[in-house]
Design a protein around this motif. Structure first.
Motif, PDB file in Angstrom:
ATOM      1  N   VAL A  40       0.847  -1.188   0.000  1.00 23.81           N
ATOM      2  CA  VAL A  40       0.000   0.000   0.000  1.00 23.81           C
ATOM      3  C   VAL A  40       0.880   1.235   0.000  1.00 23.81           C
ATOM      4  N   VAL A  41       0.765   2.048  -1.038  1.00 31.99           N
ATOM      5  CA  VAL A  41       1.482   3.317  -1.125  1.00 31.99           C
ATOM      6  C   VAL A  41       0.639   4.388  -0.437  1.00 31.99           C
ATOM      7  N   VAL A  42       1.227   5.070   0.532  1.00 35.72           N
ATOM      8  CA  VAL A  42       0.557   6.187   1.212  1.00 35.72           C
ATOM      9  C   VAL A  42       1.334   7.454   0.906  1.00 35.72           C
ATOM     10  N   THR A  43       0.689   8.413   0.267  1.00 39.97           N
ATOM     11  CA  THR A  43       1.330   9.669  -0.077  1.00 39.97           C
ATOM     12  C   THR A  43       0.371  10.800   0.242  1.00 39.97           C
ATOM     13  N   ASN A  44       0.610  11.983  -0.309  1.00 42.32           N
ATOM     14  CA  ASN A  44      -0.282  13.111  -0.055  1.00 42.32           C
ATOM     15  C   ASN A  44      -0.653  13.804  -1.358  1.00 42.32           C
ATOM     16  N   ASP A  45      -1.567  14.755  -1.262  1.00 46.88           N
ATOM     17  CA  ASP A  45      -2.109  15.368  -2.471  1.00 46.88           C
ATOM     18  C   ASP A  45      -1.185  16.385  -3.125  1.00 46.88           C
ATOM     19  N   VAL A  46      -0.003  16.599  -2.563  1.00 48.90           N
ATOM     20  CA  VAL A  46       1.012  17.424  -3.213  1.00 48.90           C
ATOM     21  C   VAL A  46       2.048  16.541  -3.904  1.00 48.90           C
ATOM     22  N   VAL A  47       2.542  15.539  -3.190  1.00 45.31           N
ATOM     23  CA  VAL A  47       3.560  14.641  -3.737  1.00 45.31           C
ATOM     24  C   VAL A  47       2.942  13.645  -4.720  1.00 45.31           C
ATOM     25  N   GLY A  48       1.708  13.216  -4.445  1.00 44.75           N
ATOM     26  CA  GLY A  48       1.057  12.222  -5.295  1.00 44.75           C
ATOM     27  C   GLY A  48       1.056  12.565  -6.770  1.00 44.75           C
ATOM     28  N   PRO A  49       0.600  13.763  -7.154  1.00 51.99           N
ATOM     29  CA  PRO A  49       0.598  14.110  -8.580  1.00 51.99           C
ATOM     30  C   PRO A  49       1.987  14.143  -9.204  1.00 51.99           C
ATOM     31  N   LEU A  50       3.020  14.334  -8.395  1.00 51.77           N
ATOM     32  CA  LEU A  50       4.384  14.394  -8.905  1.00 51.77           C
ATOM     33  C   LEU A  50       5.021  13.016  -9.041  1.00 51.77           C
ATOM     34  N   TYR A  51       4.829  12.183  -8.029  1.00 51.39           N
ATOM     35  CA  TYR A  51       5.584  10.930  -7.957  1.00 51.39           C
ATOM     36  C   TYR A  51       4.735   9.684  -7.755  1.00 51.39           C
ATOM     37  N   GLY A  52       3.443   9.846  -7.561  1.00 53.18           N
ATOM     38  CA  GLY A  52       2.589   8.687  -7.300  1.00 53.18           C
ATOM     39  C   GLY A  52       2.641   7.648  -8.403  1.00 53.18           C
ATOM     40  N   GLU A  67      -1.577  -0.888  -3.895  1.00 50.79           N
ATOM     41  CA  GLU A  67      -2.777  -0.085  -3.668  1.00 50.79           C
ATOM     42  C   GLU A  67      -2.294   1.338  -3.416  1.00 50.79           C
ATOM     43  N   TYR A  68      -3.212   2.308  -3.500  1.00 52.03           N
ATOM     44  CA  TYR A  68      -2.794   3.709  -3.456  1.00 52.03           C
ATOM     45  C   TYR A  68      -3.724   4.529  -2.573  1.00 52.03           C
ATOM     46  N   ILE A  69      -3.131   5.269  -1.618  1.00 52.56           N
ATOM     47  CA  ILE A  69      -3.895   6.146  -0.732  1.00 52.56           C
ATOM     48  C   ILE A  69      -3.240   7.515  -0.741  1.00 52.56           C
ATOM     49  N   GLU A  70      -4.054   8.540  -0.906  1.00 54.48           N
ATOM     50  CA  GLU A  70      -3.560   9.912  -0.933  1.00 54.48           C
ATOM     51  C   GLU A  70      -4.199  10.696   0.207  1.00 54.48           C
ATOM     52  N   VAL A  87      -6.092   4.281   8.972  1.00 53.28           N
ATOM     53  CA  VAL A  87      -6.224   2.917   9.496  1.00 53.28           C
ATOM     54  C   VAL A  87      -7.460   2.236   8.909  1.00 53.28           C
ATOM     55  N   ASN A  88      -8.567   2.938   8.888  1.00 56.85           N
ATOM     56  CA  ASN A  88      -9.790   2.351   8.337  1.00 56.85           C
ATOM     57  C   ASN A  88      -9.620   2.002   6.861  1.00 56.85           C
ATOM     58  N   ARG A  89      -8.930   2.858   6.130  1.00 60.00           N
ATOM     59  CA  ARG A  89      -8.707   2.587   4.710  1.00 60.00           C
ATOM     60  C   ARG A  89      -7.815   1.359   4.527  1.00 60.00           C
ATOM     61  N   LEU A  90      -6.789   1.214   5.346  1.00 57.03           N
ATOM     62  CA  LEU A  90      -5.933   0.026   5.265  1.00 57.03           C
ATOM     63  C   LEU A  90      -6.728  -1.245   5.521  1.00 57.03           C
TER      64      LEU A  90
END
Length: 450
Positions: A40-52, A67-70, A87-90
């Motif tokens: 499961v890849v966990v990133t954020n809405d700034v880094v995600g568009p760059l490197y997701g 799997e991917y979570i932002e 946690v709930n998403r995982l």
């Protein structure tokens, strides 16, 4: 030349490597340490568009099924609500105890993802892929995870070591200038507390000024994001932190030295409001203030805080903050994690390379808090020093605005800081031109570079 091999964090059966490789190689690096499968890849809405997508493609090419979570980015989102949501998403993704969590982002993201990994099913393996300078040199190494609460910073968390830290210095190309400078606050902290093994007795560690002197000599190249200088900076910080963590994993003694600048810095962050001041800026101010306190207590020469402040100015970092009420800072320090009943364990630099721990009451921090307004002169001095050293803002991420680790754009706040030459007066969070503070917590407030 900078070495290219991995740095090892030696913790017995919890040992792990810090690898220095491009971000597109994360899949192969991960597969070399863990059998490929679901992750499961966990990133954020700034880094995600760059490197997701780059990260997911790399993982798939190495046999992973990601799997991917932002998450929403920013210190203001480092909350229990974000943690519970993750946690709930995982759990919704039906992870099992062998499903790695791969945190891709800055310190906020690695802290939240690491805490979720530590507590979901009583522990999932996780790997850090730090994409900000602060995360690469500090937050991603050592196993500290957690979130902020209304009572203070990082008060809910766990020690949970990653099985890999994949440091992709190339990811710093998209880092905004304010976030890049933020990471330099932690760089200077590491240089102040650097030790080296005694050649005559490797079991002993002795003070060293080597890295600090190197930073002084190469400050202009670091500000300009010279790649060789940057690679050496990141690697040396990782080496310093790995050595300390290997000796004291859970901060029962020596690891507390890594809190240099944080007792004052965390109090300032709490009073200003999380997200109103970048963490590395607060650490920079705190490092000078805590060293000034050591001078007042008679255990440090007055030239030491001045030397630290001078380096911070060369790196375009703040060294003071006006307008905060001392009573508010003292109150905030009572919630410090290092407090034991009526005392707080505070770092006390005796010289560059020789930092010690002392227990004092929060009230004894008052001189350090008061020094925030006076400890390094004026912003004019910073401007003159920056101009003379040609220390312009880093150019690697200037065109990307808030890319990679900076807070998402938001309406301008009233907070502003006095900057060095070649910089505009900017809002803490957005980098937009703004004006002096009107009424932040504790009254009118401005950061002093100098």
């Amino acid at each position: 030349m900078t070495s290219t091999g991995a740095v090892q964090v030696d913790l017995g059966d919890r040992s792990y490597p810090i690898e220095f490789r491009p971000i597109k190689e994360i899949g192969a690096t991960l597969a070399g340490l863990h059998k490929p499968g679901k992750c499961v890849v966990v990133t954020n809405d700034v880094v995600g568009p760059l490197y997701g997508q780059i990260v997911q493609d790399s993982l798939r090419s190495a046999g992973w099924a990601p799997e991917y979570i932002e998450l929403e980015d920013g210190e203001a989102k480092k909350t229990t609500d974000t943690y519970i949501g993750l946690v709930n998403r995982l759990l919704e993704l039906q992870v099992d105890r062998k499903t790695p969590v791969v945190a891709v982002g800055g310190g906020v993201t690695t802290d939240i993802a690491g805490f979720a990994a530590a507590t979901t099913m009583r522990g999932l393996p996780f790997a850090n892929v730090p994409t900000t300078l602060l995360a690469q040199v500090d937050a991603s190494v050592g196993g500290k995870t957690g979130v902020n609460t209304s009572h203070g910073k990082n008060l809910l968390g766990a020690f949970w070591q990653p099985f890999l830290v994949h440091v992709a210095v190339d990811a710093l190309d998209t880092l905004s200038d304010p976030e890049y400078r933020c990471g330099l606050g932690e760089v200077v902290k590491h240089a102040v507390l650097e030790e080296k093994q005694d050649p005559s007795d490797p079991s002993k560690w002795v003070p060293s000024t080597e890295f600090f002197e190197w930073l002084e000599a190469n400050a202009e190249a670091i500000v300009a994001r010279d790649q060789e200088a940057l690679k050496h900076t990141v690697r040396r910080c990782c080496e310093i932190k790995a050595a300390v963590v290997s000796q004291d994993e859970r901060e029962s003694g020596k690891r507390a030295l890594l809190n240099l600048g944080h007792t004052v810095g965390h109090a300032v962050e709490a009073v200003v409001g999380y997200g109103g001041l970048r963490h590395g800026e607060a650490v920079a101010m705190g490092t000078v203030a805590e060293t000034h306190l050591a001078v007042l207590r008679g255990c440090c020469d007055a030239s030491v805080p001045e030397r630290i402040a001078s380096l911070l100015r060369k790196l375009q970092l703040p060294t003071g903050l006006e307008g905060l009420k001392t009573d508010d800072l003292v109150k905030a320090s009572f919630m410090d994690k290092k407090r034991e009943q009526a005392h707080i364990t505070v770092t006390m630099p005796h010289s560059i390379g020789d930092v010690r721990l002392v227990k004092i009451t929060p009230e004894e921090l008052i001189p350090a808090f008061e020094s925030l307004t006076t400890n390094a002169g004026s912003a004019d001095a910073a401007r003159e020093e920056d101009a003379s050293s040609k220390g312009g803002a880093g150019n690697g991420g200037a065109s990307n605005g808030e890319a990679n680790g900076a807070a998402p754009p938001s309406p301008p706040s009233a907070n502003s800081f006095a900057s060095g030459a070649h910089q505009n007066s900017e809002n803490f969070m957005t980098g937009r031109p703004t004006t002096r503070v009107h009424q932040p917590p504790g009254g009118a407030s401005s950061i002093i570079f100098g």
